[in-house]
Design a protein around this motif. Structure first.
Motif, PDB file in Angstrom:
ATOM      1  N   SER A   1      70.783  29.105  74.690  1.00 49.37           N
ATOM      2  CA  SER A   1      71.321  28.087  76.337  1.00 49.37           C
ATOM      3  C   SER A   1      72.021  26.828  75.595  1.00 49.37           C
TER       4      SER A   1
ATOM      5  N   VAL B   1      77.585  33.391  83.646  1.00 50.39           N
ATOM      6  CA  VAL B   1      76.282  32.766  82.563  1.00 50.39           C
ATOM      7  C   VAL B   1      74.924  32.681  83.336  1.00 50.39           C
ATOM      8  N   VAL B   2      73.611  33.387  82.200  1.00 49.60           N
ATOM      9  CA  VAL B   2      73.047  33.813  82.561  1.00 49.60           C
ATOM     10  C   VAL B   2      71.684  32.630  81.646  1.00 49.60           C
TER      11      VAL B   2
ATOM     12  N   ASP C   1      69.417  28.670  81.188  1.00 47.46           N
ATOM     13  CA  ASP C   1      68.528  27.536  81.448  1.00 47.46           C
ATOM     14  C   ASP C   1      69.769  27.098  81.366  1.00 47.46           C
ATOM     15  N   TRP C   2      70.278  26.779  83.109  1.00 52.79           N
ATOM     16  CA  TRP C   2      71.335  25.663  83.516  1.00 52.79           C
ATOM     17  C   TRP C   2      71.429  24.837  82.461  1.00 52.79           C
ATOM     18  N   ASP C   3      70.083  23.677  82.926  1.00 53.48           N
ATOM     19  CA  ASP C   3      70.414  22.443  83.074  1.00 53.48           C
ATOM     20  C   ASP C   3      70.047  22.153  81.085  1.00 53.48           C
TER      21      ASP C   3
ATOM     22  N   ILE D   1      72.532  24.800  79.779  1.00 50.79           N
ATOM     23  CA  ILE D   1      73.679  25.074  79.492  1.00 50.79           C
ATOM     24  C   ILE D   1      74.118  23.696  79.749  1.00 50.79           C
ATOM     25  N   SER D   2      74.409  23.277  80.837  1.00 52.01           N
ATOM     26  CA  SER D   2      75.268  22.218  81.558  1.00 52.01           C
ATOM     27  C   SER D   2      75.429  21.138  80.899  1.00 52.01           C
TER      28      SER D   2
END
Length: 177
Positions: A65, A162-163, A165-167, A169-170
């Motif tokens: 991520s 996108v797959v 953990d967005w927190d 990744i972002s």
């Protein structure tokens, strides 16, 4: 723009994809994302011309991520590069050679050969396609590859899935540790 079976740019697009991400360890995406940066176990691209609908070009990779954004950025850098710069003669020769050398595997068994020709009949492929394949690959120029890259690979029209953990990744382009 996308390509369908029978389009005169199929061979140039096939070579472009081989160089960009479809050529395994020799491809730019694999080299940059996997080998140079160590961001993914595997990375690459594929190109499939459409038969009844538009075809598809896709790049892919698997990363932690915290390095997803960096890997995506590197892939977009390679897309920009293949659009703006002519590929090298060495890359072109490698792609052509590999595609021509693996051509016989299309007909490696009786059942596979029958499957190819039945599929061609059902989809309306030009009966001369296979007898002209090697020559068409051989005639593709450096300029053809760049022109097709500019026709097919418009970053403004690309979507990204996108797959993870967005927190994490972002947060951006973190280097692998």
């Amino acid at each position: 723009r996308s390509l369908r079976q029978g389009d005169p740019d199929i061979e140039a697009a096939t070579i472009m994809n081989y160089i960009l991400g479809g050529g395994g360890f020799s491809s730019r995406i694999t080299q940059r994302v996997r080998s140079d940066e160590g961001l993914a176990y595997s990375a690459g691209s594929f190109f499939v011309p459409g038969i009844y609908t538009d075809g598809l070009w896709s790049a892919w990779y698997e990363s932690k991520s915290k390095t997803v954004a960096l890997a995506a950025s590197l892939i977009f850098d390679e897309i920009t590069r293949i659009r703006e710069e002519l590929v090298s003669v060495e890359d072109m020769d490698l792609a052509k050679s590999a595609l021509i050398e693996r051509f016989p595997s299309t007909f490696q068994s009786k059942s596979r050969t029958i499957g190819v020709f039945v599929s061609d009949e059902l989809t309306g492929r030009d009966p001369s396609y296979w007898s002209q394949y090697k020559d068409k690959i051989g005639r593709v120029t450096l300029e053809d590859v760049q022109r097709v890259a500019n026709d097919l690979l418009d970053p403004e029209k690309m979507a990204m899935i996108v797959v993870g953990d967005w927190d994490v990744i972002s947060t951006g382009n973190e280097r692998a540790s």
